[in-house]
Design a protein around this motif. Structure first.
Motif, PDB file in Angstrom:
ATOM      1  N   ALA A  61      46.031 -74.227 -27.997  1.00  0.00           N
ATOM      2  CA  ALA A  61      47.256 -74.930 -28.392  1.00  0.00           C
ATOM      3  C   ALA A  61      48.419 -74.536 -27.492  1.00  0.00           C
ATOM      4  CB  ALA A  61      47.579 -74.604 -29.846  1.00  0.00           C
ATOM      5  N   ARG A  62      48.540 -73.239 -27.186  1.00  0.00           N
ATOM      6  CA  ARG A  62      49.626 -72.791 -26.301  1.00  0.00           C
ATOM      7  C   ARG A  62      49.478 -73.417 -24.905  1.00  0.00           C
ATOM      8  NH1 ARG A  62      52.797 -70.535 -30.191  1.00  0.00           N
ATOM      9  NH2 ARG A  62      51.934 -68.624 -31.042  1.00  0.00           N
ATOM     10  N   GLN A  63      48.265 -73.409 -24.399  1.00  0.00           N
ATOM     11  CA  GLN A  63      48.038 -73.964 -23.070  1.00  0.00           C
ATOM     12  C   GLN A  63      48.353 -75.458 -23.044  1.00  0.00           C
ATOM     13  OE1 GLN A  63      44.006 -72.957 -22.099  1.00  0.00           O
ATOM     14  NE2 GLN A  63      44.382 -70.751 -22.114  1.00  0.00           N
ATOM     15  N   LEU A  64      47.906 -76.155 -24.070  1.00  0.00           N
ATOM     16  CA  LEU A  64      48.142 -77.594 -24.132  1.00  0.00           C
ATOM     17  C   LEU A  64      49.637 -77.895 -24.195  1.00  0.00           C
ATOM     18  CD1 LEU A  64      47.034 -80.485 -24.438  1.00  0.00           C
ATOM     19  CD2 LEU A  64      47.008 -80.106 -26.919  1.00  0.00           C
ATOM     20  N   THR A  65      50.366 -77.129 -25.006  1.00  0.00           N
ATOM     21  CA  THR A  65      51.810 -77.350 -25.132  1.00  0.00           C
ATOM     22  C   THR A  65      52.515 -77.127 -23.806  1.00  0.00           C
ATOM     23  OG1 THR A  65      51.783 -76.696 -27.461  1.00  0.00           O
ATOM     24  CG2 THR A  65      53.903 -76.586 -26.326  1.00  0.00           C
ATOM     25  N   LEU A  66      52.148 -76.042 -23.108  1.00  0.00           N
ATOM     26  CA  LEU A  66      52.781 -75.746 -21.830  1.00  0.00           C
ATOM     27  C   LEU A  66      52.468 -76.818 -20.797  1.00  0.00           C
ATOM     28  CD1 LEU A  66      54.391 -73.780 -20.048  1.00  0.00           C
ATOM     29  CD2 LEU A  66      52.229 -72.624 -19.524  1.00  0.00           C
ATOM     30  N   LEU A  67      51.197 -77.220 -20.710  1.00  0.00           N
ATOM     31  CA  LEU A  67      50.812 -78.214 -19.703  1.00  0.00           C
ATOM     32  C   LEU A  67      51.414 -79.576 -20.007  1.00  0.00           C
ATOM     33  CD1 LEU A  67      47.071 -77.223 -19.148  1.00  0.00           C
ATOM     34  CD2 LEU A  67      49.038 -76.736 -17.674  1.00  0.00           C
ATOM     35  N   GLU A  68      51.501 -79.935 -21.276  1.00  0.00           N
ATOM     36  CA  GLU A  68      52.143 -81.196 -21.639  1.00  0.00           C
ATOM     37  C   GLU A  68      53.610 -81.190 -21.228  1.00  0.00           C
ATOM     38  OE1 GLU A  68      51.511 -81.589 -25.820  1.00  0.00           O
ATOM     39  OE2 GLU A  68      49.745 -82.867 -25.577  1.00  0.00           O
ATOM     40  N   ALA A  69      54.292 -80.066 -21.496  1.00  0.00           N
ATOM     41  CA  ALA A  69      55.711 -79.959 -21.155  1.00  0.00           C
ATOM     42  C   ALA A  69      55.908 -79.997 -19.642  1.00  0.00           C
ATOM     43  CB  ALA A  69      56.291 -78.675 -21.745  1.00  0.00           C
ATOM     44  N   ALA A  83      61.962 -76.875 -19.548  1.00  0.00           N
ATOM     45  CA  ALA A  83      63.015 -76.075 -20.169  1.00  0.00           C
ATOM     46  C   ALA A  83      62.932 -76.047 -21.679  1.00  0.00           C
ATOM     47  CB  ALA A  83      64.377 -76.605 -19.738  1.00  0.00           C
ATOM     48  N   SER A  84      62.395 -77.095 -22.293  1.00  0.00           N
ATOM     49  CA  SER A  84      62.432 -77.182 -23.744  1.00  0.00           C
ATOM     50  C   SER A  84      61.300 -76.429 -24.431  1.00  0.00           C
ATOM     51  CB  SER A  84      62.405 -78.649 -24.175  1.00  0.00           C
ATOM     52  OG  SER A  84      61.190 -79.254 -23.753  1.00  0.00           O
ATOM     53  N   THR A  85      60.359 -75.893 -23.704  1.00  0.00           N
ATOM     54  CA  THR A  85      59.208 -75.214 -24.283  1.00  0.00           C
ATOM     55  C   THR A  85      59.309 -73.713 -24.058  1.00  0.00           C
ATOM     56  OG1 THR A  85      57.825 -77.148 -23.815  1.00  0.00           O
ATOM     57  CG2 THR A  85      56.695 -75.079 -24.300  1.00  0.00           C
ATOM     58  N   PRO A  86      59.573 -72.931 -25.103  1.00  0.00           N
ATOM     59  CA  PRO A  86      59.676 -71.482 -24.918  1.00  0.00           C
ATOM     60  C   PRO A  86      58.342 -70.886 -24.473  1.00  0.00           C
ATOM     61  CG  PRO A  86      60.633 -72.158 -27.012  1.00  0.00           C
ATOM     62  CD  PRO A  86      59.884 -73.336 -26.479  1.00  0.00           C
ATOM     63  N   LEU A  87      58.413 -70.009 -23.500  1.00  0.00           N
ATOM     64  CA  LEU A  87      57.222 -69.326 -23.014  1.00  0.00           C
ATOM     65  C   LEU A  87      57.095 -68.001 -23.763  1.00  0.00           C
ATOM     66  CD1 LEU A  87      54.959 -69.457 -20.800  1.00  0.00           C
ATOM     67  CD2 LEU A  87      56.442 -67.999 -19.425  1.00  0.00           C
ATOM     68  N   PRO A  88      56.030 -67.815 -24.569  1.00  0.00           N
ATOM     69  CA  PRO A  88      55.904 -66.583 -25.350  1.00  0.00           C
ATOM     70  C   PRO A  88      55.429 -65.419 -24.485  1.00  0.00           C
ATOM     71  CG  PRO A  88      54.078 -68.069 -25.852  1.00  0.00           C
ATOM     72  CD  PRO A  88      54.971 -68.797 -24.893  1.00  0.00           C
ATOM     73  N   LEU A  89      56.270 -64.379 -24.395  1.00  0.00           N
ATOM     74  CA  LEU A  89      55.963 -63.170 -23.632  1.00  0.00           C
ATOM     75  C   LEU A  89      56.028 -61.970 -24.559  1.00  0.00           C
ATOM     76  CD1 LEU A  89      58.303 -63.704 -20.524  1.00  0.00           C
ATOM     77  CD2 LEU A  89      55.925 -64.440 -20.778  1.00  0.00           C
ATOM     78  N   VAL A  90      55.189 -60.979 -24.314  1.00  0.00           N
ATOM     79  CA  VAL A  90      55.276 -59.721 -25.058  1.00  0.00           C
ATOM     80  C   VAL A  90      55.547 -58.599 -24.065  1.00  0.00           C
ATOM     81  CG1 VAL A  90      52.751 -59.438 -25.047  1.00  0.00           C
ATOM     82  CG2 VAL A  90      54.136 -58.156 -26.675  1.00  0.00           C
ATOM     83  N   VAL A  91      56.556 -57.795 -24.374  1.00  0.00           N
ATOM     84  CA  VAL A  91      57.054 -56.775 -23.455  1.00  0.00           C
ATOM     85  C   VAL A  91      57.321 -55.498 -24.235  1.00  0.00           C
ATOM     86  CG1 VAL A  91      58.887 -56.216 -21.801  1.00  0.00           C
ATOM     87  CG2 VAL A  91      58.155 -58.587 -22.068  1.00  0.00           C
TER      88      VAL A  91
END
Length: 314
Positions: free
Chosen positions: A72-80, A93-101
């Motif tokens: 689902a994350r991959q699909l959302t990013l590629l669609e955006a 710009a409208s799709t937040p990229l989830p990062l863990v730091v």
């Protein structure tokens, strides 16, 4: 083997349920009814032949759910990215990229790295550097900064460099607990600062400097407040040079031990996915890491600081 024929609405709903923690929250974010959310998840579970989410509070993905959550994350990013490319934009710009730091990286060098990226928005999650990869495994993040060199299945791992940590405390703490020098006996009795119960950095230092020492500890689960607690004399703790150097130079902190230092190597982990957004973020992270992090294995002490009269090794 079950054949999954999930559509984008179902996958997007799965991600919304996990992100919001409830079916009601997912419904609000998707502008549909809770019943529609429930029906989509049920249909997706029937198609996959697996339970995908635990109906707990908050809702959590099962192992099978994590597999589809990554999709689902991959699909959302590629669609955006596709929509942005068609519109002539450089980034989604409208799709937040989830990062863990990990908190210390976020407090020192990660934000300056991300600040130069225009048109990309982020959803940053904090976790201990030894546990950040759990977020990649369960699909809640697409990239991570962590200390484990081994990549998660379906991801890549790239070395970034190392953060150097030293035992530090305030001058008032030194006067109270170790006016004659930092010793193994003092290390076993003086109060210690710990980020949270996942934070093993101080204990590893003690294993090397004062084996068996288990002093009383304060839990301070925020990087900035952890530094504040050290400056205020609440306890001693391991701080990265990137945070401590200026405070040591100003006299607000004292290095207790400049010999038994901790080197924490860091790695950039990301999904193996062709993405202009992920590539841009990875490049910015690598550039900033190359500028500020120490090359792994080069643990030479930093420049001379006004502290030699306040420390001694056992």
């Amino acid at each position: 083997m079950a054949k999954v024929t999930a559509n984008s609405d179902q996958l997007r709903t799965l991600a919304a349920v996990v992100d919001s923690g409830t079916f009601e929250g997912a419904a609000a974010s998707l502008h549909v009814t809770p019943s529609a959310v429930s029906q989509r998840i049920k249909a997706l579970e029937e198609q996959s032949g697996r339970v995908l989410v635990r109906r707990s509070k908050p809702v959590a993905p099962t192992e099978a759910g994590s597999v589809l959550l990554r999709l689902a994350r991959q699909l959302t990013l590629l669609e955006a990215e596709a929509a942005a490319a068609l519109a002539g934009d450089e980034a989604a710009a409208s799709t937040p990229l989830p990062l863990v730091v990990n908190a210390d990286s976020l407090a020192t060098w990660v934000l300056p790295a991300l600040a130069g990226l225009e048109g990309i928005v982020f959803e940053i999650v904090l976790d201990d550097q030894e546990h950040t990869l759990d977020r990649l495994r369960d699909g809640t993040a697409m990239a991570a900064v962590g200390s484990d060199p081994e990549p998660v299945q379906g991801c890549t791992s790239t070395p970034l460099g190392a953060m150097i940590y030293r035992a530090v405390a305030s001058p008032s703490f030194v006067e109270r607990w170790c006016p004659d020098g930092w010793t193994t006996e003092t290390a076993g009795a003086a109060p210690m600062l710990v980020f949270d119960r996942k934070d093993a950095l101080q204990d590893r230092y003690l294993d090397a400097f004062a084996p068996g020492a288990r002093p009383p500890r304060h839990f301070i689960p925020a990087s900035t407040q952890f530094v504040d607690a050290a400056v205020l004399g609440l306890g001693w703790g391991m701080l990265p040079d990137l945070q401590a150097d200026a405070l040591v130079d100003s006299g607000a902190l004292v290095v207790l031990d400049d010999q038994t230092v901790a080197e924490v190597p860091l790695y950039w982990h990301q999904w193996s996915l062709r993405s202009t957004v992920l590539d841009a973020v990875a490049g910015a992270i690598a550039d900033e890491a190359g500028r500020v992090l120490r090359t792994t294995g080069s643990r030479a002490p930093g420049p001379a600081r006004p502290r030699s009269d306040r420390r001694s090794r056992a």
